[in-house]
Structures are given as structure tokens and as C-alpha cells.
Design an enzyme around this catalytic site. Structure first.
Site, mmCIF file in Angstrom:
data_model
loop_
_atom_site.group_PDB
_atom_site.id
_atom_site.type_symbol
_atom_site.label_atom_id
_atom_site.label_comp_id
_atom_site.label_asym_id
_atom_site.label_seq_id
_atom_site.Cartn_x
_atom_site.Cartn_y
_atom_site.Cartn_z
ATOM 1 C CG ASN A 108 23.747 -47.405 0.591
ATOM 2 O OD1 ASN A 108 23.880 -46.373 0.735
ATOM 3 N ND2 ASN A 108 22.847 -47.942 -0.543
ATOM 4 C CG HIS A 125 30.390 -46.119 5.178
ATOM 5 N ND1 HIS A 125 29.701 -45.171 4.363
ATOM 6 C CD2 HIS A 125 31.680 -45.715 4.720
ATOM 7 C CE1 HIS A 125 30.504 -44.190 3.826
ATOM 8 N NE2 HIS A 125 31.917 -44.638 4.022
HETATM 9 C C1 BV8 Z 1 37.513 -41.417 7.808
HETATM 10 C C2 BV8 Z 1 27.494 -44.403 9.660
HETATM 11 C C3 BV8 Z 1 39.807 -41.436 8.464
HETATM 12 C C4 BV8 Z 1 27.048 -45.900 9.003
HETATM 13 C C5 BV8 Z 1 28.127 -42.764 7.974
HETATM 14 C C6 BV8 Z 1 37.019 -34.167 10.383
HETATM 15 C C7 BV8 Z 1 37.225 -35.211 11.302
HETATM 16 C C8 BV8 Z 1 36.941 -36.587 11.166
HETATM 17 C C9 BV8 Z 1 36.971 -36.990 9.921
HETATM 18 C C10 BV8 Z 1 36.515 -35.967 8.845
HETATM 19 C C11 BV8 Z 1 36.892 -34.655 9.171
HETATM 20 N N1 BV8 Z 1 36.349 -33.842 8.053
HETATM 21 C C12 BV8 Z 1 36.036 -34.727 7.103
HETATM 22 C C13 BV8 Z 1 36.268 -35.897 7.485
HETATM 23 C C14 BV8 Z 1 36.180 -37.284 6.814
HETATM 24 C C15 BV8 Z 1 34.692 -37.569 7.189
HETATM 25 C C16 BV8 Z 1 33.650 -36.996 6.203
HETATM 26 O O1 BV8 Z 1 34.107 -37.260 4.926
HETATM 27 N N2 BV8 Z 1 32.926 -36.078 6.614
HETATM 28 C C17 BV8 Z 1 32.102 -35.342 5.456
HETATM 29 C C18 BV8 Z 1 30.720 -35.182 5.990
HETATM 30 C C19 BV8 Z 1 32.566 -33.971 5.315
HETATM 31 N N3 BV8 Z 1 34.538 -39.122 6.805
HETATM 32 C C20 BV8 Z 1 34.860 -39.983 7.808
HETATM 33 O O2 BV8 Z 1 34.875 -39.545 9.012
HETATM 34 C C21 BV8 Z 1 35.160 -41.168 7.255
HETATM 35 N N4 BV8 Z 1 36.170 -41.758 7.980
HETATM 36 O O3 BV8 Z 1 37.612 -40.255 7.037
HETATM 37 O O4 BV8 Z 1 38.283 -41.710 8.267
HETATM 38 C C22 BV8 Z 1 39.918 -40.414 9.654
HETATM 39 C C23 BV8 Z 1 39.957 -41.108 10.836
HETATM 40 C C24 BV8 Z 1 40.220 -40.249 12.002
HETATM 41 C C25 BV8 Z 1 40.227 -38.848 11.804
HETATM 42 C C26 BV8 Z 1 39.990 -38.272 10.458
HETATM 43 C C27 BV8 Z 1 39.904 -39.010 9.549
HETATM 44 C C28 BV8 Z 1 34.078 -42.196 7.794
HETATM 45 C C29 BV8 Z 1 32.953 -41.925 6.785
HETATM 46 C C30 BV8 Z 1 31.666 -42.907 7.132
HETATM 47 C C31 BV8 Z 1 30.655 -42.336 8.029
HETATM 48 N N5 BV8 Z 1 29.509 -43.151 8.348
HETATM 49 N N6 BV8 Z 1 27.319 -43.422 8.390
HETATM 50 C C32 BV8 Z 1 25.594 -45.548 9.098
HETATM 51 O O5 BV8 Z 1 25.076 -45.483 10.242
HETATM 52 O O6 BV8 Z 1 24.903 -45.614 8.006
HETATM 53 S S1 BV8 Z 1 28.209 -41.348 6.868
HETATM 54 C C33 BV8 Z 1 26.640 -41.698 5.992
HETATM 55 O O7 BV8 Z 1 27.007 -40.876 4.795
HETATM 56 C C34 BV8 Z 1 26.638 -43.025 5.278
HETATM 57 O O8 BV8 Z 1 27.250 -43.945 5.658
HETATM 58 C C35 BV8 Z 1 26.128 -42.863 3.877
HETATM 59 O O9 BV8 Z 1 26.833 -44.020 3.306
HETATM 60 C C36 BV8 Z 1 27.356 -41.933 3.558
HETATM 61 C C37 BV8 Z 1 27.354 -41.291 2.263
HETATM 62 O O10 BV8 Z 1 25.984 -40.400 2.154
HETATM 63 P P1 BV8 Z 1 25.222 -40.808 0.706
HETATM 64 O O11 BV8 Z 1 24.850 -42.348 0.692
HETATM 65 O O12 BV8 Z 1 25.903 -40.311 -0.231
HETATM 66 O O13 BV8 Z 1 23.618 -40.415 1.139
HETATM 67 P P2 BV8 Z 1 23.343 -39.008 1.013
HETATM 68 O O14 BV8 Z 1 21.928 -38.960 1.988
HETATM 69 O O15 BV8 Z 1 24.431 -37.923 1.350
HETATM 70 O O16 BV8 Z 1 22.745 -38.691 -0.396
HETATM 71 C C38 BV8 Z 1 21.943 -39.522 -1.166
HETATM 72 C C39 BV8 Z 1 22.108 -38.988 -2.407
HETATM 73 O O17 BV8 Z 1 21.027 -39.723 -3.183
HETATM 74 C C40 BV8 Z 1 21.536 -37.559 -2.871
HETATM 75 O O18 BV8 Z 1 22.482 -36.878 -3.636
HETATM 76 C C41 BV8 Z 1 20.067 -37.729 -3.480
HETATM 77 O O19 BV8 Z 1 19.956 -36.714 -4.318
HETATM 78 C C42 BV8 Z 1 20.190 -38.709 -4.188
HETATM 79 N N7 BV8 Z 1 18.865 -39.735 -4.295
HETATM 80 C C43 BV8 Z 1 17.785 -39.428 -3.476
HETATM 81 N N8 BV8 Z 1 17.051 -40.467 -4.414
HETATM 82 C C44 BV8 Z 1 17.561 -41.037 -5.283
HETATM 83 C C45 BV8 Z 1 18.832 -40.488 -5.251
HETATM 84 N N9 BV8 Z 1 19.757 -40.859 -6.213
HETATM 85 C C46 BV8 Z 1 19.322 -42.075 -7.192
HETATM 86 N N10 BV8 Z 1 17.943 -42.529 -7.054
HETATM 87 C C47 BV8 Z 1 17.041 -42.028 -6.312
HETATM 88 N N11 BV8 Z 1 15.802 -42.431 -6.169
#
Ligand code: BV8
Ligand code: ZN
Length: 248
Positions: A108, A125
Site C-alpha cells: 500500500n 510500492h
Molecule cells: C516489476 C501503483 C520488474 C502504486 C501498483 C509485463 C510487463 C511489465 C511488468 C509485468 C508484466 N507482466 C507482469 C509484470 C509484473 C507486474 C505485475 O505483477 N503485473 C500483474 C498485474 C500481472 N509487476 C510490475 O510491473 C512491478 N514491477 O515487476 O518490475 C520489471 C521491470 C520492467 C519490466 C518488467 C518487469 C510493479 C508492481 C507495482 C505496480 N503498482 N500501483 C499506486 O498507485 O498505488 S499496482 C497495485 O496492485 C497496488 O500497488 C497494489 O498494492 C498492488 C497489489 O494489489 P492489492 O494490494 O493486492 O490490491 P487488490 O485490489 O488487487 O486486492 C485487494 C484484496 O483485498 C482482494 O483480494 C480483496 O478480496 C481483499 N479485501 C477486500 N476487503 C478486505 C480484504 N482483505 C481483508 N480485509 C478486508 N476488509
């Protein structure tokens, strides 16, 4: 809701895990949901209303810095009006009494863990309250009174939010420390994350592979739910205070 694994706090394995002095916790947007901050991928998630490709990556920023700043200001306003919830507070208390045996890693950017009293928070992040200069790399806490559509640095360069966008490397020291902690811990709590964004999503399974007891807290199943030793399919704000008490 999937059938929760038979859970009883009397389970000796769970009680042993909760008594551990080597606990690591990874949080995601879900732990801030009960503070009124939208998650990314849930039903009301940010990615449902905004396209991440247009907002959370460097190319989008270069193409339209005004739009990206407008989105971050919208999020800062929501976060600024939010308060830490019982889940944040429970983790801060857990750390406070663990004598160094509890480490918090978060995906976060909202800073709510710190506002709840957690210290040494590892922010994978970045932090939405900081800006970074595109030209000279200078970092500064955002100035609320900076009304410019795109804040400027003293050097004249444009500032960007100091968060990690898709395709960008995570802060090296933060990531390296997180991998060490995951390998060495006895208990790994994965709280409120969909466990799909890499490399953070590797951490729970890395801990499990190195012998840690993996506990997941999430109302919904995730790709790591099947690997967890204990699943609490419930909100973090309900579960964490109960685990904290049981860990006492
Ligand atoms: C990287 C910005 C190396 C900050 C975010 C192709 C090209 C390039 C990269 C990639 C690629 N394919 C894959 C990748 C890697 C990519 C990636 O993982 N993509 C995924 C989507 C497939 N990752 C990256 O790019 C990372 N960097 O790999 O660098 C690289 C370098 C160059 C080239 C290649 C690789 C960077 C990742 C960070 C991205 N930034 N946000 C901002 O503005 O906030 S992403 C965003 O997702 C947020 O940062 C967040 O933190 C992150 C994870 O999400 P979650 O926190 O899990 O949130 P989400 O909504 O998904 O889930 C919430 C959960 O809570 C749910 O499950 C829900 O059920 C639950 N919930 C709800 N209520 C409750 C609860 N749980 C408990 N209690 C509750 N009450
Ligand atoms: Zn500068």
C-alpha cells in the site's frame, strides 16, 4: 464464500504460530478497505473505474501528467480523510509488543500503517504522500498547497508521485530486505492482497517454501489460498484483533 478450513484458535499449530517471535506480515489494499479506501481489483475497485494503463504507468504520465496528477490528488483526498482501522491498529500493537520479532511489509502507498503506529514499515510500492523529480530525482513530502496541475521541483523539473508503477523496479533495498525476511520467518501473514502483483506476490510462497506457517486473511480466495496453512475468509479488521489477542 469457499468453505473455510476448519478453524479453531485452539488449534495447537495455530497457537504455536501465534506465539512466534519471527513473524512477517505482507499487506495489500484490502487492509485499508475498512477505512473506506477502494481496493484495486474488487467489485468497487479503482481498476473498475479507472484504467491502470492510463494512470499507473510511466508512459501514461509522460502522455498526460495532468490527468495522472488529478487521479493521485483524488486518491490523496480520499486517503487524507480516512482513518486507520482495527486491522492497522492490531498490526501496530503486534509489532509494539514483539520486541523486534514482527516485521511489516506493505504494497500500500496510503501511509495508514504508519498513522496507526507501525514503524519501520517496508513500502514496496512507494508512498502516495511523496513526490519525486523526473529530472534530478529529488524526493520531497508533497505540499498540499501546491496547486500546480503538475508540481515542479526547485530544479525546474516536473514532479511525479513517488510510487512504483507497472513495469518499474521496486525499491531495491526494500525488496531485498523483504525476501530475506520471508526466507527467515517462522510465520507469514498475507493480509488483504489478491496476491497477483509481482514480485510482492512471491513473498508468501517463498516463506512457505522455507518452512514458514502461512496464514492468509482475505474474504475472498486468492492464488495462494490453497498453499496457506490457515485461511481466515473474513475482513482483516475482524480477524487481526482476535489473532493479536490469541498471540498474547
Ligand atoms: C516489476 C501503483 C520488474 C502504486 C501498483 C509485463 C510487463 C511489465 C511488468 C509485468 C508484466 N507482466 C507482469 C509484470 C509484473 C507486474 C505485475 O505483477 N503485473 C500483474 C498485474 C500481472 N509487476 C510490475 O510491473 C512491478 N514491477 O515487476 O518490475 C520489471 C521491470 C520492467 C519490466 C518488467 C518487469 C510493479 C508492481 C507495482 C505496480 N503498482 N500501483 C499506486 O498507485 O498505488 S499496482 C497495485 O496492485 C497496488 O500497488 C497494489 O498494492 C498492488 C497489489 O494489489 P492489492 O494490494 O493486492 O490490491 P487488490 O485490489 O488487487 O486486492 C485487494 C484484496 O483485498 C482482494 O483480494 C480483496 O478480496 C481483499 N479485501 C477486500 N476487503 C478486505 C480484504 N482483505 C481483508 N480485509 C478486508 N476488509
Ligand atoms: Zn529536480
Amino acid at each position: 464464500m469457499p468453505p473455510a478450513k476448519a478453524l479453531s484458535l485452539d488449534d495447537p499449530r495455530l497457537r504455536r504460530a501465534l506465539a512466534s517471535r519471527h513473524v512477517v506480515c505482507l499487506t495489500g489494499a484490502g487492509i485499508s478497505a475498512e477505512s473506506g479506501i477502494p481496493t484495486f481489483r474488487g467489485a468497487e475497485g479503482l481498476w473498475k473505474r479507472f484504467r491502470p494503463e492510463e494512470l499507473a504507468n510511466f508512459e501514461a504520465f509522460l502522455a498526460n501528467p495532468e490527468l495522472v496528477w488529478e487521479w493521485y490528488r483524488f486518491r490523496r483526498d480520499k486517503i487524507g480523510a480516512a482513518l486507520p482501522n482495527a486491522g492497522h491498529r492490531a498490526l501496530a500493537s503486534w509489532q509494539g509488543r514483539s520486541e523486534g520479532g514482527f516485521h511489516l511489509i506493505t504494497q500500500n502507498v496510503d501511509g495508514l500503517h504508519q498513522r496507526a503506529g507501525s514503524t519501520d514499515v517496508i513500502e514496496l510500492h512507494g508512498n502516495i504522500w511523496n513526490d519525486r523529480c523526473l529530472e534530478c530525482g529529488a524526493r520531497r513530502a508533497s505540499t498540499a498547497d501546491d496547486a500546480a496541475a503538475v508540481p515542479r521541483c526547485a530544479c525546474g523539473g516536473n514532479m511525479r508521485p513517488d510510487v512504483v508503477w507497472f513495469g518499474e523496479w521496486l525499491p531495491e533495498a526494500a525488496l531485498a530486505k523483504s525476501f530475506v525476511l520471508a526466507r527467515e520467518c517462522e510465520v507469514f501473514l498475507s493480509v488483504g492482497t489478491s496476491a497477483v502483483v509481482q514480485p510482492a506476490a512471491d513473498l508468501p510462497l517463498l516463506a512457505k517454501r522455507h518452512g514458514a506457517c502461512l496464514i492468509e486473511i482475505n474474504p475472498e480466495p486468492t492464488p495462494i489460498s490453497g498453499s496457506a496453512d490457515f485461511n481466515f475468509f473474513a475482513p482483516a479488521g475482524d480477524v487481526l484483533p482476535i489473532l493479536l489477542e490469541a498471540a498474547a
